[in-house]
Motif scaffolding. Structure first.
Motif, mmCIF file in Angstrom:
data_model
loop_
_atom_site.group_PDB
_atom_site.id
_atom_site.type_symbol
_atom_site.label_atom_id
_atom_site.label_comp_id
_atom_site.label_asym_id
_atom_site.label_seq_id
_atom_site.Cartn_x
_atom_site.Cartn_y
_atom_site.Cartn_z
ATOM 1 N N GLU A 95 6.022 -1.802 -3.881
ATOM 2 C CA GLU A 95 5.456 -1.147 -2.700
ATOM 3 C C GLU A 95 4.508 -0.046 -3.141
ATOM 4 O OE1 GLU A 95 8.039 0.375 0.248
ATOM 5 O OE2 GLU A 95 8.292 -1.564 1.226
ATOM 6 N N GLY A 96 3.397 0.088 -2.471
ATOM 7 C CA GLY A 96 2.437 1.126 -2.795
ATOM 8 C C GLY A 96 1.835 1.726 -1.547
ATOM 9 N N THR A 97 1.309 2.939 -1.712
ATOM 10 C CA THR A 97 0.653 3.629 -0.598
ATOM 11 C C THR A 97 -0.833 3.751 -0.896
ATOM 12 O OG1 THR A 97 2.659 4.932 -0.177
ATOM 13 C CG2 THR A 97 0.600 5.768 0.758
ATOM 14 N N VAL A 98 -1.654 3.300 0.010
ATOM 15 C CA VAL A 98 -3.104 3.360 -0.168
ATOM 16 C C VAL A 98 -3.546 4.827 -0.132
ATOM 17 C CG1 VAL A 98 -5.356 2.665 0.729
ATOM 18 C CG2 VAL A 98 -3.400 1.098 0.892
ATOM 19 N N THR A 99 -4.203 5.277 -1.223
ATOM 20 C CA THR A 99 -4.593 6.688 -1.317
ATOM 21 C C THR A 99 -6.072 6.912 -1.014
ATOM 22 O OG1 THR A 99 -4.935 6.401 -3.704
ATOM 23 C CG2 THR A 99 -2.789 7.228 -2.978
ATOM 24 N N ARG A 100 -6.934 5.965 -1.386
ATOM 25 C CA ARG A 100 -8.362 6.126 -1.078
ATOM 26 C C ARG A 100 -9.072 4.781 -1.142
ATOM 27 N NH1 ARG A 100 -11.191 7.300 -6.245
ATOM 28 N NH2 ARG A 100 -9.613 7.293 -7.908
ATOM 29 N N LEU A 101 -10.197 4.728 -0.445
ATOM 30 C CA LEU A 101 -10.994 3.511 -0.380
ATOM 31 C C LEU A 101 -12.355 3.745 -1.019
ATOM 32 C CD1 LEU A 101 -10.301 2.497 3.335
ATOM 33 C CD2 LEU A 101 -9.020 1.826 1.300
ATOM 34 N N PHE B 47 -15.762 -0.826 -3.892
ATOM 35 C CA PHE B 47 -15.325 -1.963 -4.711
ATOM 36 C C PHE B 47 -13.833 -2.261 -4.596
ATOM 37 C CE2 PHE B 47 -15.507 1.897 -7.260
ATOM 38 C CZ PHE B 47 -14.208 1.998 -7.760
ATOM 39 N N GLY B 48 -13.102 -1.473 -3.786
ATOM 40 C CA GLY B 48 -11.688 -1.747 -3.642
ATOM 41 C C GLY B 48 -10.910 -0.575 -3.079
ATOM 42 N N ALA B 49 -9.591 -0.646 -3.231
ATOM 43 C CA ALA B 49 -8.705 0.407 -2.731
ATOM 44 C C ALA B 49 -7.732 0.819 -3.828
ATOM 45 C CB ALA B 49 -7.937 -0.094 -1.510
ATOM 46 N N PHE B 50 -7.444 2.121 -3.889
ATOM 47 C CA PHE B 50 -6.465 2.629 -4.843
ATOM 48 C C PHE B 50 -5.137 2.821 -4.107
ATOM 49 C CE2 PHE B 50 -10.416 3.697 -6.917
ATOM 50 C CZ PHE B 50 -10.136 3.474 -8.261
ATOM 51 N N ALA B 51 -4.052 2.474 -4.816
ATOM 52 C CA ALA B 51 -2.711 2.612 -4.228
ATOM 53 C C ALA B 51 -1.772 3.236 -5.242
ATOM 54 C CB ALA B 51 -2.188 1.250 -3.792
ATOM 55 N N ARG C 80 -6.107 0.827 5.403
ATOM 56 C CA ARG C 80 -6.537 2.188 5.654
ATOM 57 C C ARG C 80 -5.753 3.133 4.745
ATOM 58 N NH1 ARG C 80 -5.434 2.792 11.921
ATOM 59 N NH2 ARG C 80 -3.497 1.822 11.166
ATOM 60 N N GLU C 81 -6.309 4.315 4.504
ATOM 61 C CA GLU C 81 -5.601 5.313 3.694
ATOM 62 C C GLU C 81 -4.284 5.675 4.377
ATOM 63 O OE1 GLU C 81 -7.923 8.710 2.753
ATOM 64 O OE2 GLU C 81 -9.545 7.564 1.802
ATOM 65 N N GLY C 82 -3.215 5.698 3.574
ATOM 66 C CA GLY C 82 -1.896 6.008 4.105
ATOM 67 C C GLY C 82 -1.058 4.781 4.389
ATOM 68 N N ASP C 83 -1.668 3.596 4.402
ATOM 69 C CA ASP C 83 -0.908 2.353 4.636
ATOM 70 C C ASP C 83 0.059 2.104 3.479
ATOM 71 O OD1 ASP C 83 -2.259 1.929 6.945
ATOM 72 O OD2 ASP C 83 -3.495 0.248 6.225
ATOM 73 N N THR C 84 1.259 1.643 3.818
ATOM 74 C CA THR C 84 2.229 1.213 2.810
ATOM 75 C C THR C 84 2.215 -0.311 2.780
ATOM 76 O OG1 THR C 84 3.610 3.167 3.157
ATOM 77 C CG2 THR C 84 4.642 1.260 2.100
ATOM 78 N N VAL C 85 1.944 -0.856 1.596
ATOM 79 C CA VAL C 85 1.783 -2.312 1.485
ATOM 80 C C VAL C 85 2.561 -2.836 0.286
ATOM 81 C CG1 VAL C 85 -0.472 -2.391 2.597
ATOM 82 C CG2 VAL C 85 -0.337 -1.916 0.145
ATOM 83 N N THR C 86 2.856 -4.139 0.310
ATOM 84 C CA THR C 86 3.492 -4.790 -0.831
ATOM 85 C C THR C 86 2.394 -5.381 -1.717
ATOM 86 O OG1 THR C 86 5.440 -5.339 0.489
ATOM 87 C CG2 THR C 86 5.084 -6.590 -1.544
ATOM 88 N N LEU C 87 2.499 -5.108 -3.013
ATOM 89 C CA LEU C 87 1.466 -5.488 -3.957
ATOM 90 C C LEU C 87 2.051 -6.246 -5.138
ATOM 91 C CD1 LEU C 87 -0.257 -1.988 -4.002
ATOM 92 C CD2 LEU C 87 -1.108 -4.001 -2.792
ATOM 93 N N LYS C 88 1.212 -7.001 -5.773
ATOM 94 C CA LYS C 88 1.619 -7.732 -6.974
ATOM 95 C C LYS C 88 0.891 -7.111 -8.174
ATOM 96 C CE LYS C 88 1.960 -12.376 -8.970
ATOM 97 N NZ LYS C 88 1.712 -13.832 -8.752
#
Length: 396
Positions: free
Chosen positions: A301-307, A310-314, A342-350
């Motif tokens: 699980e990660g939280t999107v910190t900035r966009l 070229f992509g998004a950081f989590a 969006r910034e602040g979203d919690t998502v599941t990542l691989k």
């Protein structure tokens, strides 16, 4: 110059010196402080030769400030300073005083200390509601209550009086606030002396400190922005961001007042006299041990910190952030990551890639979704039995 002229000049100079030697001596006056030589000591007092072809006596009443130890140090032949209480007459010896000489010498020394901004040592002799009575250099001074150090605020006046009474006999360092010889007035401050001492210790510490050192300290205070650490003469600050590698909401989560700990010297600014410290720099960074907790292919699980374009950081933990490249956000063609997250979203990542040395982490959102879909496909679905099979089961 001829030899005859030299011979003529010599007697003139010798005569001038001779006349100077025989110049009448100034008689002693009341209030003079003179250097004398002890001739004898008995029950009548101390017989002192004060020059000027005079002898005087220090009666017992004029040497009450001498401790028994100090009195034993005075021997025949000792040099002492005495105050002329009464000059000698044809019938009587001069009356001298050690007590008053000591006081005058004390006033002189205290004035010098005041001029040079130096501290003095005193002994607390008594207390009252206004402060402390103290003895300094044979003189009586006063420390106002507001200038006493280490006086806690008790719940009652009685509690404060007990604290004051407990300090009687204590030797303290003091700064002179006011000195008036004519009014016999001496006002002192213990608080300022401690402050000066601490500043001197801080100057010394600032010279010794080097960035990168590990020092022992004690937590002396806590604020919303960090913790103050007493390094033994000076306080340094651990900013809240330097308390831990993990996010910290309040410094109390990590440290407590009075706690002893080791700190890392982050920066020493001698111009501003500020010391920046760190606690987290003494601990392994999450990147150092990331391989122990994560592996390629793992779902996290990660939280999107900035966009970015070229992509998004989590962030997956503490300072550990990874990049979800725009191509790993979705199977669809998109212009910007904001179309998916969006910034602040919690998502599941691989996790696609781990590079601890470069502090890089490759992540994928779309592959995480595919993994979940694959797992759901592999799970057996529950199906209802065919009607014919049910009939056969019922016949049996």
């Amino acid at each position: 110059m001829s030899s005859s002229e030299d011979e003529a000049a010599s007697p003139v100079l010798g005569m001038a010196e001779l006349l100077q030697d025989f110049e009448p001596l100034k008689p002693l006056q009341r209030g003079d402080i003179v250097d004398g030589e002890v001739m004898a000591i008995d029950q009548e007092g101390i017989l002192v030769n004060v020059g000027h072809k005079y002898e005087g006596v220090v009666p017992p009443r004029e040497m009450r400030s001498l401790t028994p130890e100090k009195l034993q140090e005075i021997k025949s032949g000792s040099d002492i300073y005495v105050y002329v209480v009464r000059p000698a007459t044809d019938e009587d010896q001069a009356i001298l005083s050690l007590d008053r000489a000591q006081k005058e010498e004390g006033w002189f020394d205290l004035q010098k200390r005041l001029d040079e901004n130096e501290a003095v040592e005193g002994k607390i002799q008594g207390m009252n509601r206004g402060g402390a009575v103290v003895e300094v250099k044979g003189l009586q001074g006063f420390i106002p209550l507001s200038q006493l150090a280490s006086l806690g605020r008790g719940p009652s006046d009685r509690n404060q009086e007990d604290q004051l009474a407990g300090r009687i006999g204590e030797t303290v360092q003091l700064k002179i606030l006011e000195l008036n010889r004519q009014r016999n007035r001496l006002i002192l401050s213990e608080r300022l002396a401690q402050q000066q001492q601490r500043e001197e210790q801080k100057d010394k510490l600032l010279e010794e400190l080097e960035e990168g050192q590990v020092r022992k300290g004690r937590v002396s205070g806590i604020a919303s922005f960090g913790a103050f650490i007493d390094l033994g003469g000076a306080d340094g600050l651990i900013h809240i961001s330097e308390l831990s590698w993990d996010p910290v909401q309040s410094p109390e989560e990590v440290v407590h007042v009075g706690e002893d700990l080791d700190v890392f010297v982050l920066k020493v600014d001698r111009d501003t006299r500020r010391i920046a410290l760190s606690l987290r720099r003494l601990q392994p960074t999450p990147w150092d041990t990331i391989a122990d907790r994560y592996e390629v292919g793992q779902l996290v699980e990660g939280t999107v910190t900035r966009l970015t374009g070229f992509g998004a950081f989590a962030r997956i933990e503490g300072p550990v952030e990874g990049l979800i490249h725009i191509s790993e956000l979705t199977d669809k063609m998109i212009e910007h990551p904001k179309e998916v997250v969006r910034e602040g979203d919690t998502v599941t990542l691989k996790i696609l890639k781990i590079e601890p040395d470069r502090h890089r982490l490759g992540l994928s959102l779309k592959q995480a979704d595919e993994t979940w879909e694959d797992q759901e496909t592999l799970e057996p679905e529950e199906t209802e039995p065919e009607p014919l099979l049910l009939e056969q089961q019922n016949v049996e």
